[in-house]
Scaffold this active site. Structure first.
Site, mmCIF file in Angstrom:
data_model
loop_
_atom_site.group_PDB
_atom_site.id
_atom_site.type_symbol
_atom_site.label_atom_id
_atom_site.label_comp_id
_atom_site.label_asym_id
_atom_site.label_seq_id
_atom_site.Cartn_x
_atom_site.Cartn_y
_atom_site.Cartn_z
ATOM 1 N N HIS A 271 -26.638 -2.547 -20.029
ATOM 2 C CA HIS A 271 -24.950 -3.067 -20.234
ATOM 3 C C HIS A 271 -24.885 -3.432 -21.158
ATOM 4 O O HIS A 271 -24.004 -4.156 -20.928
ATOM 5 C CB HIS A 271 -24.236 -2.490 -18.898
ATOM 6 C CG HIS A 271 -24.304 -1.518 -17.790
ATOM 7 N ND1 HIS A 271 -24.270 -1.623 -17.255
ATOM 8 C CD2 HIS A 271 -23.393 -0.688 -19.292
ATOM 9 C CE1 HIS A 271 -23.948 -0.390 -16.651
ATOM 10 N NE2 HIS A 271 -23.386 0.244 -17.355
ATOM 11 N N PHE B 132 -25.051 -4.863 -25.983
ATOM 12 C CA PHE B 132 -24.721 -4.807 -27.427
ATOM 13 C C PHE B 132 -25.308 -3.096 -27.705
ATOM 14 O O PHE B 132 -24.919 -2.712 -28.229
ATOM 15 C CB PHE B 132 -25.148 -5.558 -27.803
ATOM 16 C CG PHE B 132 -24.449 -5.490 -29.300
ATOM 17 C CD1 PHE B 132 -22.628 -5.759 -29.631
ATOM 18 C CD2 PHE B 132 -24.759 -5.820 -30.610
ATOM 19 C CE1 PHE B 132 -22.073 -5.213 -31.107
ATOM 20 C CE2 PHE B 132 -24.496 -5.043 -31.672
ATOM 21 C CZ PHE B 132 -23.049 -5.175 -31.627
ATOM 22 N N LYS B 133 -26.865 -3.097 -27.193
ATOM 23 C CA LYS B 133 -26.883 -1.936 -27.574
ATOM 24 C C LYS B 133 -26.314 -0.182 -26.843
ATOM 25 O O LYS B 133 -26.943 0.695 -27.438
ATOM 26 C CB LYS B 133 -29.050 -2.199 -27.532
ATOM 27 C CG LYS B 133 -29.266 -2.544 -28.514
ATOM 28 C CD LYS B 133 -30.827 -2.670 -28.945
ATOM 29 C CE LYS B 133 -31.750 -3.504 -30.514
ATOM 30 N NZ LYS B 133 -31.382 -4.975 -29.882
ATOM 31 N N HIS B 134 -26.541 -0.647 -26.053
ATOM 32 C CA HIS B 134 -25.506 0.415 -25.021
ATOM 33 C C HIS B 134 -24.026 0.567 -25.942
ATOM 34 O O HIS B 134 -23.910 2.061 -25.719
ATOM 35 C CB HIS B 134 -25.369 0.076 -23.655
ATOM 36 C CG HIS B 134 -24.684 0.591 -22.689
ATOM 37 N ND1 HIS B 134 -25.012 2.041 -22.412
ATOM 38 C CD2 HIS B 134 -23.256 0.844 -22.799
ATOM 39 C CE1 HIS B 134 -24.083 3.024 -21.855
ATOM 40 N NE2 HIS B 134 -23.386 2.231 -21.502
ATOM 41 N N HIS C 54 -16.135 -0.584 -24.097
ATOM 42 C CA HIS C 54 -15.763 0.217 -23.107
ATOM 43 C C HIS C 54 -16.692 -0.888 -22.080
ATOM 44 O O HIS C 54 -16.682 -0.415 -20.830
ATOM 45 C CB HIS C 54 -16.349 2.015 -23.155
ATOM 46 C CG HIS C 54 -17.747 2.037 -23.533
ATOM 47 N ND1 HIS C 54 -18.883 1.460 -24.077
ATOM 48 C CD2 HIS C 54 -18.578 1.814 -22.336
ATOM 49 C CE1 HIS C 54 -20.148 1.717 -23.796
ATOM 50 N NE2 HIS C 54 -20.006 1.727 -22.473
ATOM 51 N N ASP D 260 -20.707 8.522 -23.026
ATOM 52 C CA ASP D 260 -21.858 6.890 -22.449
ATOM 53 C C ASP D 260 -22.371 7.549 -21.328
ATOM 54 O O ASP D 260 -23.682 6.464 -21.228
ATOM 55 C CB ASP D 260 -20.288 6.107 -21.280
ATOM 56 C CG ASP D 260 -20.335 5.218 -21.112
ATOM 57 O OD1 ASP D 260 -21.482 4.704 -21.032
ATOM 58 O OD2 ASP D 260 -19.525 5.118 -19.652
HETATM 59 N N1 LIG Z 1 -29.093 8.091 -13.081
HETATM 60 C C1 LIG Z 1 -28.824 7.426 -14.234
HETATM 61 N N2 LIG Z 1 -26.613 7.368 -14.558
HETATM 62 C C2 LIG Z 1 -26.594 6.977 -15.291
HETATM 63 C C3 LIG Z 1 -27.515 7.657 -16.640
HETATM 64 N N3 LIG Z 1 -26.349 7.252 -17.705
HETATM 65 C C4 LIG Z 1 -25.307 7.043 -17.511
HETATM 66 N N4 LIG Z 1 -25.246 6.842 -15.805
HETATM 67 C C5 LIG Z 1 -24.243 6.392 -14.829
HETATM 68 O O1 LIG Z 1 -22.979 6.871 -15.339
HETATM 69 C C6 LIG Z 1 -22.828 4.896 -15.652
HETATM 70 C C7 LIG Z 1 -22.011 5.421 -16.886
HETATM 71 O O2 LIG Z 1 -21.304 4.236 -17.255
HETATM 72 P P1 LIG Z 1 -20.934 2.707 -17.765
HETATM 73 O O3 LIG Z 1 -19.339 3.079 -18.243
HETATM 74 O O4 LIG Z 1 -21.252 2.026 -16.911
HETATM 75 O O5 LIG Z 1 -22.001 2.634 -18.937
HETATM 76 C C8 LIG Z 1 -23.698 4.098 -15.174
HETATM 77 O O6 LIG Z 1 -23.718 2.553 -14.963
HETATM 78 C C9 LIG Z 1 -24.245 5.226 -14.716
HETATM 79 O O7 LIG Z 1 -24.331 4.063 -13.630
HETATM 80 C C10 LIG Z 1 -28.039 8.571 -16.761
HETATM 81 O O8 LIG Z 1 -29.476 8.611 -17.548
HETATM 82 N N5 LIG Z 1 -28.789 8.517 -14.673
HETATM 83 ZN ZN LIG Z 2 -21.175 2.280 -20.318
#
Ligand SMILES: Nc1nc2c(ncn2[C@@H]2O[C@H](COP(=O)(O)O)[C@@H](O)[C@H]2O)c(=O)[nH]1
Ligand SMILES: [Zn+2]
Length: 363
Positions: free
Chosen positions: A94, A96-98, A134, A244
């Site tokens: 989580h 800056f690149k995300h 976000h 996201d």
């Molecule tokens: N197993 C995976 N879980 C994933 C993946 N991409 C996202 N996620 C889950 O969703 C949330 C997205 O919310 P965020 O705002 O926290 O980015 C993330 O935390 C993961 O739990 C994936 O490719 N595989």
């Molecule tokens: Zn996110």
């Protein structure tokens, strides 16, 4: 320690173009790539520096005419983006690149679906800015941990989407500073609408709300009407959710390193949960999770149903095909790869296959 840009990032700082003309070439090339490659993150071409990412984000605001339409001064946009950069933590996933990948996907979707002809600029401004903000100040520990560990955030927000509420609050804290307030030339009413929209979009990224939002979208799809604010609001939530969780919609060579980062963050959390005697989040447990097992259920039960519904509204997306291919790829590696888990239903119940899996555990 961060190795990213300093406050003076601008053309002239190493790693961003050094002359106005090369800046222009960089911006134009980047612009083409940014728009066209919805499913091929620009990261696939090369590894972008943080300073370059900030230029790319700036290009998006200019290219979508936000700077002209909303009278956003270049310096204010610089300052805003720099503050945003500073408030993403240096953590495995989580970061800056995300933030950039999510924003680029949102930007690509806006172009691909021709949203400019269907929605107000102000809605698009809300969506792009929400994507940027976000996950601000994400600590690398999810809501379940926040709640189970009774962290400051969980206490502050009474266990209600503590992280998302925090990301949003940090965004508006940044915007409170005049020199960073990209909305400072808007009317009170416009600001109010933007604030309401950004809060709605960022809070929608809490995965425990996944089914609620997806079901709402499904129910309005047959009569979807772009002139209805209610319908547009749901679509905006769907678009930020799609952006996201879209890593798996990108080519394997982009998706794979992101999965490594995600699992690293997951494992850090479960290690901490074990250390602190908290309930261990099953899909984060390094002793139980493998790469394929983590993805198969997630793609099948979370990502695919969401993307398919969006493609129902915008047939041009054709995401279904791309994602089915990815699912097959994953299923294939599931068979051939070394899974740490036993096969069958036990496997899926242990992954974050569904949003329910994101909920905090009772002791
Ligand atoms: N197993 C995976 N879980 C994933 C993946 N991409 C996202 N996620 C889950 O969703 C949330 C997205 O919310 P965020 O705002 O926290 O980015 C993330 O935390 C993961 O739990 C994936 O490719 N595989
Ligand atoms: Zn996110």
């Amino acid at each position: 320690m961060r190795t990213g840009p300093q406050a003076s990032w601008r053309p002239g700082v190493p790693s961003v173009p050094s002359t106005p003309s090369s800046y222009l070439v960089f911006a134009i090339q980047a612009d083409q790539c940014l728009r066209m490659c919805v499913f091929v993150c620009v990261c696939v071409c090369r590894q972008w520096e943080d300073a370059e990412i900030m230029v790319l984000l700036q290009v998006m605001y200019v290219d979508l005419d936000f700077t002209a339409t909303f009278n956003i001064e270049p310096d204010v946009l610089h300052q805003f983006l720099f503050e945003i950069y500073r408030r993403y933590n240096n953590i495995p996933f989580h970061n800056f690149k995300h933030c950039f990948c999510v924003t680029q996907m949102m930007y690509g979707l806006i172009w691909l679906t021709d949203l400019r002809s269907k929605m107000d600029s102000i809605d698009l401004l809300i969506m792009l800015t929400s994507a940027i903000c976000h996950d601000l100040d994400h600590t690398g520990y999810n809501n379940a941990y926040q709640i189970n560990a009774r962290t400051e955030l969980a206490l502050r927000y009474n266990d209600i989407s503590p992280l998302e509420n925090h990301h949003c609050a940090v965004a508006f804290e940044v915007l409170e500073r005049t020199e960073c307030n990209i909305f400072r030339n808007l009317s009170m009413d416009q600001f109010k609408r933007i604030r309401e929209g950004i809060i709605k979009c960022i809070l929608a990224t809490d995965m425990t709300r996944h089914n609620e939002i997806l079901n709402k979208f499904k129910s309005i799809l047959p009569t979807f009407d772009f002139t209805s604010k209610e319908h547009r609001d749901v679509l905006m939530m769907i678009l930020i959710k799609v952006s996201d969780i879209s890593n798996e919609a990108r080519p394997m060579e982009v998706a794979e390193p992101w999965l490594d980062c995600l699992l690293q963050e997951f494992f850090n959390q479960s290690d901490m949960e074990k250390l602190e005697g908290l309930p261990v989040t099953p899909f984060m447990d390094r002793d139980k999770v493998s790469k394929p097992s983590s993805q198969t259920g997630f793609i099948r039960f979370v990502l695919l149903p969401l993307f398919i519904e969006l493609a129902n509204l915008f047939p041009c997306l054709e995401m279904e095909k791309a994602l089915e291919r990815e699912t097959q790829n994953r299923a294939h590696s599931d068979v051939t790869g070394k899974s740490k888990e036993a096969a069958g239903s036990r496997r899926e119940s242990q992954t974050n296959a569904g949003p329910e899996a994101q909920r905090p555990h009772a002791q």
